[in-house]
Scaffold this motif. Sequence first.
Motif, PDB file in Angstrom:
ATOM      1  N   TYR A 156       0.757  -1.200  -0.179  1.00  0.00           N
ATOM      2  CA  TYR A 156      -0.085   0.071   0.122  1.00  0.00           C
ATOM      3  C   TYR A 156       1.026   1.340  -0.045  1.00  0.00           C
ATOM      4  O   TYR A 156       1.768   1.464   0.654  1.00  0.00           O
ATOM      5  CB  TYR A 156      -0.988  -0.020   1.254  1.00  0.00           C
ATOM      6  CG  TYR A 156      -1.691  -1.208   1.249  1.00  0.00           C
ATOM      7  CD1 TYR A 156      -3.090  -0.884   0.670  1.00  0.00           C
ATOM      8  CD2 TYR A 156      -1.509  -2.127   2.244  1.00  0.00           C
ATOM      9  CE1 TYR A 156      -3.839  -2.172   0.739  1.00  0.00           C
ATOM     10  CE2 TYR A 156      -2.306  -3.308   2.295  1.00  0.00           C
ATOM     11  CZ  TYR A 156      -3.651  -3.185   1.667  1.00  0.00           C
ATOM     12  OH  TYR A 156      -4.499  -4.143   1.626  1.00  0.00           O
ATOM     13  N   LEU A 157       0.554   2.092  -0.975  1.00  0.00           N
ATOM     14  CA  LEU A 157       1.308   3.249  -1.166  1.00  0.00           C
ATOM     15  C   LEU A 157       0.464   4.361  -0.615  1.00  0.00           C
ATOM     16  O   LEU A 157      -0.651   4.432  -0.692  1.00  0.00           O
ATOM     17  CB  LEU A 157       2.057   3.597  -2.197  1.00  0.00           C
ATOM     18  CG  LEU A 157       2.976   4.942  -2.644  1.00  0.00           C
ATOM     19  CD1 LEU A 157       3.747   4.492  -3.623  1.00  0.00           C
ATOM     20  CD2 LEU A 157       1.880   6.029  -2.804  1.00  0.00           C
ATOM     21  N   ILE A 158       0.896   5.182   0.598  1.00  0.00           N
ATOM     22  CA  ILE A 158       0.108   6.246   1.285  1.00  0.00           C
ATOM     23  C   ILE A 158       0.742   7.687   0.842  1.00  0.00           C
ATOM     24  O   ILE A 158       1.871   7.768   1.214  1.00  0.00           O
ATOM     25  CB  ILE A 158      -0.104   6.046   2.649  1.00  0.00           C
ATOM     26  CG1 ILE A 158      -0.646   4.442   2.916  1.00  0.00           C
ATOM     27  CG2 ILE A 158      -1.149   7.041   3.179  1.00  0.00           C
ATOM     28  CD1 ILE A 158      -0.698   4.227   4.314  1.00  0.00           C
ATOM     29  N   ASP A 159      -0.231   8.521   0.269  1.00  0.00           N
ATOM     30  CA  ASP A 159       0.434   9.721  -0.264  1.00  0.00           C
ATOM     31  C   ASP A 159      -0.721  10.792   0.088  1.00  0.00           C
ATOM     32  O   ASP A 159      -1.354  10.881  -1.103  1.00  0.00           O
ATOM     33  CB  ASP A 159       1.186   9.825  -1.443  1.00  0.00           C
ATOM     34  CG  ASP A 159       2.043  11.232  -1.602  1.00  0.00           C
ATOM     35  OD1 ASP A 159       1.729  12.142  -1.004  1.00  0.00           O
ATOM     36  OD2 ASP A 159       2.655  11.110  -2.607  1.00  0.00           O
ATOM     37  N   LEU A 211      -5.033   7.105  -6.028  1.00  0.00           N
ATOM     38  CA  LEU A 211      -4.255   7.607  -5.054  1.00  0.00           C
ATOM     39  C   LEU A 211      -4.786   9.071  -4.705  1.00  0.00           C
ATOM     40  O   LEU A 211      -4.986   9.534  -3.597  1.00  0.00           O
ATOM     41  CB  LEU A 211      -2.948   7.626  -5.518  1.00  0.00           C
ATOM     42  CG  LEU A 211      -1.977   8.346  -4.382  1.00  0.00           C
ATOM     43  CD1 LEU A 211      -1.750   7.678  -2.972  1.00  0.00           C
ATOM     44  CD2 LEU A 211      -0.467   8.388  -5.255  1.00  0.00           C
ATOM     45  N   LYS A 212      -5.163   9.762  -5.724  1.00  0.00           N
ATOM     46  CA  LYS A 212      -5.654  11.442  -5.499  1.00  0.00           C
ATOM     47  C   LYS A 212      -6.928  11.364  -4.605  1.00  0.00           C
ATOM     48  O   LYS A 212      -6.986  12.202  -3.769  1.00  0.00           O
ATOM     49  CB  LYS A 212      -5.750  11.713  -6.813  1.00  0.00           C
ATOM     50  CG  LYS A 212      -5.777  13.151  -6.901  1.00  0.00           C
ATOM     51  CD  LYS A 212      -5.795  13.755  -8.510  1.00  0.00           C
ATOM     52  CE  LYS A 212      -5.405  15.006  -8.530  1.00  0.00           C
ATOM     53  NZ  LYS A 212      -5.337  15.555 -10.144  1.00  0.00           N
ATOM     54  N   MET A 238      -2.939   3.509  -2.600  1.00  0.00           N
ATOM     55  CA  MET A 238      -3.257   2.782  -3.578  1.00  0.00           C
ATOM     56  C   MET A 238      -2.453   1.718  -3.496  1.00  0.00           C
ATOM     57  O   MET A 238      -1.486   1.508  -2.555  1.00  0.00           O
ATOM     58  CB  MET A 238      -3.106   3.490  -4.900  1.00  0.00           C
ATOM     59  CG  MET A 238      -1.635   3.710  -5.014  1.00  0.00           C
ATOM     60  SD  MET A 238      -1.388   4.376  -6.837  1.00  0.00           S
ATOM     61  CE  MET A 238       0.450   4.681  -7.000  1.00  0.00           C
ATOM     62  N   ILE A 239      -2.848   0.316  -3.992  1.00  0.00           N
ATOM     63  CA  ILE A 239      -1.892  -0.826  -4.100  1.00  0.00           C
ATOM     64  C   ILE A 239      -0.837  -0.623  -5.254  1.00  0.00           C
ATOM     65  O   ILE A 239      -1.393  -0.407  -6.179  1.00  0.00           O
ATOM     66  CB  ILE A 239      -2.804  -2.193  -4.257  1.00  0.00           C
ATOM     67  CG1 ILE A 239      -3.404  -2.242  -2.803  1.00  0.00           C
ATOM     68  CG2 ILE A 239      -1.821  -3.137  -4.290  1.00  0.00           C
ATOM     69  CD1 ILE A 239      -4.622  -3.188  -2.819  1.00  0.00           C
ATOM     70  N   VAL A 240       0.296  -0.984  -4.864  1.00  0.00           N
ATOM     71  CA  VAL A 240       1.288  -0.809  -6.144  1.00  0.00           C
ATOM     72  C   VAL A 240       2.189  -2.083  -5.845  1.00  0.00           C
ATOM     73  O   VAL A 240       2.449  -2.867  -5.014  1.00  0.00           O
ATOM     74  CB  VAL A 240       2.296   0.241  -5.653  1.00  0.00           C
ATOM     75  CG1 VAL A 240       1.662   1.789  -6.064  1.00  0.00           C
ATOM     76  CG2 VAL A 240       3.181   0.488  -4.503  1.00  0.00           C
ATOM     77  N   GLU A 241       2.618  -2.259  -7.256  1.00  0.00           N
ATOM     78  CA  GLU A 241       3.598  -3.222  -7.561  1.00  0.00           C
ATOM     79  C   GLU A 241       4.634  -2.588  -8.268  1.00  0.00           C
ATOM     80  O   GLU A 241       4.719  -1.440  -8.293  1.00  0.00           O
ATOM     81  CB  GLU A 241       2.976  -4.496  -8.611  1.00  0.00           C
ATOM     82  CG  GLU A 241       1.902  -5.203  -7.944  1.00  0.00           C
ATOM     83  CD  GLU A 241       1.164  -6.154  -8.752  1.00  0.00           C
ATOM     84  OE1 GLU A 241       1.496  -6.345 -10.132  1.00  0.00           O
ATOM     85  OE2 GLU A 241       0.723  -7.315  -8.276  1.00  0.00           O
TER      86      GLU A 241
END
Length: 141
Positions: free
Chosen positions: A83-86, A100-101, A106-109
């Motif tokens: 999970y990338l949190i920004d 993400l926005k 969002m989930i990232v690979e």
Amino acid sequence: MNVYDLLNLGNVDKEQGIKDAISEVKEALKDLNTDATCKIYSGYITDALRRKHILNRIITTDDFGCSYSHQFNLVPKDEKTYYLIDLTYEQFHREEFPNLKENGYMIVEDDSFRTYLEITGATSVNITLKDAFSTETGKVR
């Protein structure tokens, strides 16, 4: 076996914990602009996730040789996805990651992570999520 499941001793629902942490941080910082405040937001997210016993790490783009310094958080989902949190992504005025926005995470690979770094760090970087997550605040080049 997923090593990150073994580290989740409290059997916490990570995604719900992330959503709750994002809500808490947005409420706490509701009067703060998202431009050039990534260090503040990522620090608050780290604190909120730790209170929920969710393993996470603050990642800084300049640790990977990027020309623009930006901070965000990574939470391992399993050994290949994170999970990338920004909460400050909107400052880049890009449309590549609408989830993400809109949601703050969002989930990232690996491929989507490199695209994200290209946008936020203004540099093309060849790094894996595993390497980014396991790197202590040292330079990777």
